[in-house]
Design a protein around this motif. Sequence first.
Motif, PDB file in Angstrom:
ATOM      1  N   LYS A  29      13.844 -40.255  38.109  1.00 53.89           N
ATOM      2  CA  LYS A  29      14.255 -40.468  39.774  1.00 53.89           C
ATOM      3  C   LYS A  29      14.707 -39.426  40.346  1.00 53.89           C
ATOM      4  O   LYS A  29      14.528 -39.122  41.573  1.00 53.89           O
ATOM      5  CB  LYS A  29      14.924 -41.891  39.637  1.00 53.89           C
ATOM      6  CG  LYS A  29      14.363 -43.103  39.206  1.00 53.89           C
ATOM      7  CD  LYS A  29      15.775 -44.476  39.452  1.00 53.89           C
ATOM      8  CE  LYS A  29      14.924 -45.595  38.911  1.00 53.89           C
ATOM      9  NZ  LYS A  29      15.926 -46.847  39.351  1.00 53.89           N
ATOM     10  N   LYS A  30      15.695 -38.600  39.724  1.00 52.67           N
ATOM     11  CA  LYS A  30      16.024 -37.571  40.261  1.00 52.67           C
ATOM     12  C   LYS A  30      15.118 -36.337  40.522  1.00 52.67           C
ATOM     13  O   LYS A  30      15.001 -35.797  41.601  1.00 52.67           O
ATOM     14  CB  LYS A  30      17.261 -36.609  39.452  1.00 52.67           C
ATOM     15  CG  LYS A  30      18.493 -37.636  39.267  1.00 52.67           C
ATOM     16  CD  LYS A  30      19.490 -36.855  38.156  1.00 52.67           C
ATOM     17  CE  LYS A  30      20.712 -37.504  37.966  1.00 52.67           C
ATOM     18  NZ  LYS A  30      21.684 -37.079  37.017  1.00 52.67           N
ATOM     19  N   ALA A  31      14.144 -36.230  39.667  1.00 51.25           N
ATOM     20  CA  ALA A  31      13.052 -35.073  39.871  1.00 51.25           C
ATOM     21  C   ALA A  31      12.517 -35.753  40.873  1.00 51.25           C
ATOM     22  O   ALA A  31      11.840 -34.875  41.713  1.00 51.25           O
ATOM     23  CB  ALA A  31      12.303 -35.090  38.476  1.00 51.25           C
TER      24      ALA A  31
ATOM     25  N   GLN B 255       6.711 -30.020  38.811  1.00 46.74           N
ATOM     26  CA  GLN B 255       7.417 -31.314  39.162  1.00 46.74           C
ATOM     27  C   GLN B 255       6.318 -32.286  39.035  1.00 46.74           C
ATOM     28  O   GLN B 255       6.505 -33.500  38.539  1.00 46.74           O
ATOM     29  CB  GLN B 255       8.167 -31.209  40.407  1.00 46.74           C
ATOM     30  CG  GLN B 255       9.562 -30.236  40.170  1.00 46.74           C
ATOM     31  CD  GLN B 255      10.407 -30.914  39.362  1.00 46.74           C
ATOM     32  OE1 GLN B 255      10.816 -32.280  39.295  1.00 46.74           O
ATOM     33  NE2 GLN B 255      11.046 -30.051  38.566  1.00 46.74           N
ATOM     34  N   ARG B 256       5.132 -32.449  39.911  1.00 42.67           N
ATOM     35  CA  ARG B 256       4.298 -33.335  40.171  1.00 42.67           C
ATOM     36  C   ARG B 256       3.664 -33.601  38.659  1.00 42.67           C
ATOM     37  O   ARG B 256       3.338 -35.016  38.265  1.00 42.67           O
ATOM     38  CB  ARG B 256       3.043 -32.858  40.977  1.00 42.67           C
ATOM     39  CG  ARG B 256       3.670 -32.656  42.396  1.00 42.67           C
ATOM     40  CD  ARG B 256       2.390 -32.459  43.326  1.00 42.67           C
ATOM     41  NE  ARG B 256       2.663 -31.924  44.490  1.00 42.67           N
ATOM     42  CZ  ARG B 256       2.537 -30.518  44.999  1.00 42.67           C
ATOM     43  NH1 ARG B 256       2.145 -29.787  44.139  1.00 42.67           N
ATOM     44  NH2 ARG B 256       2.874 -30.325  46.244  1.00 42.67           N
ATOM     45  N   GLU B 257       3.219 -32.607  37.901  1.00 43.72           N
ATOM     46  CA  GLU B 257       2.673 -32.970  36.555  1.00 43.72           C
ATOM     47  C   GLU B 257       3.668 -33.779  35.794  1.00 43.72           C
ATOM     48  O   GLU B 257       3.279 -34.759  34.955  1.00 43.72           O
ATOM     49  CB  GLU B 257       2.242 -31.563  36.029  1.00 43.72           C
ATOM     50  CG  GLU B 257       1.006 -30.965  36.717  1.00 43.72           C
ATOM     51  CD  GLU B 257       0.434 -29.745  36.309  1.00 43.72           C
ATOM     52  OE1 GLU B 257       1.264 -29.287  35.330  1.00 43.72           O
ATOM     53  OE2 GLU B 257      -0.646 -29.222  36.464  1.00 43.72           O
ATOM     54  N   MET B 258       4.764 -33.256  35.628  1.00 44.78           N
ATOM     55  CA  MET B 258       5.866 -33.984  34.873  1.00 44.78           C
ATOM     56  C   MET B 258       6.067 -35.482  35.211  1.00 44.78           C
ATOM     57  O   MET B 258       6.167 -36.308  34.394  1.00 44.78           O
ATOM     58  CB  MET B 258       7.304 -33.116  34.929  1.00 44.78           C
ATOM     59  CG  MET B 258       8.244 -33.961  34.137  1.00 44.78           C
ATOM     60  SD  MET B 258       9.823 -32.913  34.336  1.00 44.78           S
ATOM     61  CE  MET B 258      10.263 -33.726  35.865  1.00 44.78           C
ATOM     62  N   LEU B 259       5.945 -35.632  36.471  1.00 44.84           N
ATOM     63  CA  LEU B 259       6.087 -37.014  36.946  1.00 44.84           C
ATOM     64  C   LEU B 259       4.934 -37.935  36.804  1.00 44.84           C
ATOM     65  O   LEU B 259       5.015 -39.059  36.344  1.00 44.84           O
ATOM     66  CB  LEU B 259       6.387 -37.128  38.492  1.00 44.84           C
ATOM     67  CG  LEU B 259       7.969 -36.631  38.850  1.00 44.84           C
ATOM     68  CD1 LEU B 259       8.114 -36.655  40.174  1.00 44.84           C
ATOM     69  CD2 LEU B 259       9.051 -37.575  38.387  1.00 44.84           C
TER      70      LEU B 259
END
Length: 874
Positions: free
Chosen positions: A308-310, A610-614
């Motif tokens: 959620k923070k990310a 960040q996008r790929e991680m989420l």
Amino acid sequence: MKPVRLTVCGWGPYKGKQDINFEGLDRRGLFLITGPTGAGKTTVFDAITYALYGSLSGSIREKNTVRSDFADADVPTYVELVMTHGGKEYTIYRNPEYLRPRKRSEGMTKEKERAVLTEPDGSSIEGSSEVTKRMIELLRLDCRQFKQLSMIAQGEFSKLLSASPADKTKIFREIFGTDLYERMASYLKNQSSSAYRQVMECRHKMDEDIEMLLRGSLFEGEAEKEWKELTAGESYYYEAIVAFLEKQLLEYRTQWKDSKQSFEKSEEQVKKYTEKAARAERAQSLFEKLEAEKERWTHLKDKAPDMKKAEKILLRGEAASVLQTAEARKNAAQEYVAELEKMIKDSENEMLKMQERKEQEKSFYEQKDCLKAAYQWENEKQEIMKACKELRERRDRENEELCKLKESYLQAERVEETEKISYEQAEKAYRHGIAGILGQELKEGIPCPVCGSIHHPDPAERKQDMPDEEQVNLLKEAFEKKQQKRIELHGKTTACRSRVEEINKQLEEYSSKQKELEERLSGETKFIQKYLTEYDEAAFGQRLKEYEHILAVLDEKSTSLSRQQKELQAKREEARARCEKWQEQLLGGGFKSEKSYRSAQLTEEELKEQREMLQDYARKCHACKEMLAHLQKETKKLNRENIGEIREKLAEQNEKKKRLFDVYVKLGAGLQTVEKGLFSLKEKMGYLSKLMERYSLLKDLDDAANGNNKKRLVFEQYVLASYFEDILQAANIRLRVMSAGRYELRRMQQVSDGRSKDNLEIEVLDYYTGRYRSVKTLSGGETFKVSLALALGMSDVVQAGSGGIRVEALFIDEGFGSLDGESLEQACLTLQTLVEKDQLIGIISHVPELAEKIENQIRIRKTNAGSSIEVMVS
């Protein structure tokens, strides 16, 4: 064929052209060709043979070597034969290939072989092979047959009496051409040997098939024992082996089918336990996967706060990324304004420097026209000075030439005067001496050509040193040449003086022009005079171009500066507007200050991470939920089984299957080996039967043709013996006359050498003793009689065997020197009996007694300059 006239030229021992007329020799038919050894007696028959067939009678001579060494270079080498055949006359001309001198240049050239046949109707055939083909067609004899019928060669038939049976076979094979039968026998022998090799090769291949079966342990028990008994010997009984293999093949097929069924049942049990083990392993794998997915779901739930923070950081970073474009436009407008300000400042500084340079060069530019004129005058002055220098050098050369011409002219004038004096003195002396010449020619009573008087009491006398008219003319000619030379030198001298005067005139004009230009230059200002000394015209032109360039650049930069200043004012307004818009967008994006905007900025790489991680976290959560639901559904009706026990039973079934498979494969390989070996043996047995049938036939023919029979009679010997009997029968007719009825020839009935298959030995019946004895016991004269009779008998047989061809000319080249007087008389009588109407018989011999008994002769005289021919007719 009957010769009428033979002409040889440059041929063998004959230096020039030699003619032999046979028309006078045919009245009695028998004639003698006589002469010393090496004179060229046999050459007569060689020439006839060459004319007919293009080849010679002997085996040693070659047609390309018959050119006479005595012949002159311009004498051709040829043979011309006029003959009659069937009542018609034919003419044949031939020349061999030989070297002769070139006609139009030095060296040698090759005269090509040529042949011409003139038919009775006047038509002709040309070409060596074409003429030979026509003669064979006309005479129905080839060259070998013609030599056998028309020439009894020296010594050939005396060899038959003492030759071995093998040598007689070779001689008669050449005479009667029976090598065909010898080749046929050799062919049959080769075919028989080839067929035998094929039989043995087939048997060898069958043995190889059996040995291949022996190398494999194919049979057991009683079958193995029987197999060893069948293959124990050095050679094999193929029929029994084939029968045994057919029996064993049936047993092999039965055993192979049984083993196949057992193997298939075992394979079904293995398949059953394999499927059961697979089901148990699958159930265990599903339960293990279910536990793993539960653990994975717990781990994903623990990561949810961090995700959620990310997500919040990503949203602020994306908002900041949207504002980056507006910021870039604002910064670009500000940077462009700064750049324009710098460019305007640089242009103003540059224009200031160029203005200062313009003021410095202003005075120079104002006097540019005067400087151009001064440089033009200076160039003209330099050109005049250069031209004056060249004219002075040319004048010096012309003055030097003028001096030489003057000296030559004075010398020519003196020589001319000397020649003139000599000429005038001679002419004067000649005119005064003409009276003496006339007085010398006056005669009393003849009128004087000058005064007409017929009396001359005191005529003038001619002086001794008076020149004649020719001498006067020569002196006059010399004087005129010298005079002409002096005139030519006078013309050259005058022309040279004119050129010098012209050069001096040009120098005066150039000097005046140069002085005028110098005055103009000296009248210019000191600035111009100084500039001319310090700079050349090229430097002046370069400086002028640079000044004009400065003027053009100043004008261009002034226009450009005005345009840039207008653009700067517009760009400043644009930059201010972009700054105001940027502040509005910053507040609209949720950023209170530029500092908070800077802290939220992320790079493209960071945004991507960040996008790929989420996204990866979301996918993993979704996949884990799906997998848990699927595994719970799959394991709901499954029970856990003992996999170890199932695997042990599967291993037992696999071991049993392997044992049965090895038996099945072994029986299959044995079956295939027996089938292949049996098929190969049966196929080769059929082929062997055909080969044996062919070999048996060829072997019988080989034995019959090559003397491997009870009588040891070779087929060629059978044919030759038939010819030989006919020859001996014809020879005995002549031999009875020549031996006064004492001798008769016959073929020996018993072969002296049991190892030989030849049966052509001769024995002679002596009626004085009533016994047969060997021909080797005959004396020299008796041997000649038998040889001559044998030769004549052979001629009769060959002639009879050639389709009834009649020999109209026969040449006998046989030695008569071993005969006594009585025997020689008998031989001549025998030969005389051979002479029929329109038949010629020529004896080639140098025995003197024959010259006394035979009146018609062709005498050949031998000298150190070549041989010559003389025909003597009684």
